[in-house]
Design an enzyme around this catalytic site. Structure first.
Site: not given
Length: 331
Positions: A48, A185
């Site tokens: 990401k 995350d």
């Protein structure tokens, strides 16, 4: 139009939250099977980017409040998972990229009981009461300490994959909440969708992002998150913005962690200056990777070919959604 209300830890407004394995309810959030299926599966764990990261405050417990945009990439680690009939968990890590992205020391550091993949597996075992275990091979491509969420992506993929091979019937929202205990995350990567993040980063809402091609540069340094967030000079009072204003391109954004990370880890500053020659560049997360977007793969490739040693780099497409079992965009 006001931004939708954000739900508690690990939940997502506007993101899919179906069960990982079928539609039947489970008595205890999962299986207590004593015999494992023989199926070996591969699960794909995407990197990401944080397209921006604003630190908006600091809570009384010491955690920072954030706003960020999570962008998933089609660059990923792979987990091969084979279930076993006992509760034993084993993990083997292999490098599947250039040594400029993952050197021998970083690869060796992944071995051990505190790897997030094993922590995720033990957490799922404890939550469901399953008596099954797994043999897991992690093929690592995402650099360590790079701000690309590699460890979190691996933990998320482990939760999603083990839920399937152990016949655990938990929704993505339940798995994301479990993952939130492992790292901020992990929830967005369990859901497998790019998202708007607030709070400590686990309060999520759906986010529409234009297709982009990114060049990601890893400047051969592993950035430690702790020293960045605890630095006395960190900006901790950036005014909040709205998701709608960000999607419309009506607001200026930045990464509040970048100036501190550049000071603590000088190669990040060097990489930012170098990449900025070709396109606006920014750091992801707490570093150390930096990225820029390009209009075509060819344009990004031209810059990739000029990346100086000993840095690593790769080109990736930004995706709104991710299928953990095919390694492709969800359809």
């Amino acid at each position: 139009m006001a931004s939708p209300a954000l739900k508690p830890t690990g939940s997502v407004t506007g993101l899919t939250s179906g069960e990982v394995t079928g539609d039947k309810p489970s008595k205890v959030h999962g299986s207590t099977n004593c015999s494992a299926p023989s199926e070996t599966i591969t699960v794909y764990a995407p990197a990401k980017l944080n397209l921006f990261l604003h630190v908006t405050g600091r809570r009384s417990d010491g955690y920072h409040t954030l706003q960020t945009a999570f962008q998933l990439l089609d660059y990923c680690d792979e987990l091969e998972i084979t279930p076993r009939d006992d509760e034993q968990l084993t993990l083997r890590c292999e490098r599947d990229c250039a040594t400029t992205l993952l050197d021998d020391a970083a690869l060796a550091a992944l071995d051990g009981p505190e790897n997030l993949v094993l922590r995720a597996a033990r957490s799922l075992q404890a939550t469901t009461g399953t008596r099954l275990g797994a043999v897991i091979t992690l093929r690592k491509r995402i650099p360590v300490g790079s701000g690309l969420g590699g460890g979190s992506a691996d933990a998320a993929a482990a939760l999603v994959g083990l839920a399937r091979v152990w016949d655990v019937r938990m929704s993505r929202a339940e798995l994301a909440a479990l993952g939130g205990r492992l790292g901020a995350d992990v929830p967005v990567l369990v859901h497998g969708q790019s998202a708007w993040g607030e709070g400590t980063g686990v309060e999520l809402a759906s986010l529409a992002l234009a297709p982009r091609i990114f060049l990601v540069v890893y400047p051969a340094v592993c950035a430690l998150t702790g020293p960045v967030f605890t630095h006395p000079d960190l900006m901790r009072a950036t005014p909040r913005i709205t998701r709608e204003a960000f999607e419309a391109g009506e607001v200026e954004t930045r990464n509040d962690l970048q100036p501190i990370a550049e000071t603590l880890f000088p190669p990040i500053a060097v990489a930012i200056r170098w990449l900025s020659q070709f396109a606006p560049a920014r750091m992801s997360g707490s570093g150390s990777s930096v990225f820029a977007s390009f209009d075509s793969v060819e344009a990004a490739q031209q810059v990739l070919e000029q990346v100086p040693e000993p840095w690593g780099a790769f080109i990736a497409h930004g995706l709104d959604t991710w299928d953990h079992f095919t390694g492709r965009r969800q359809v």
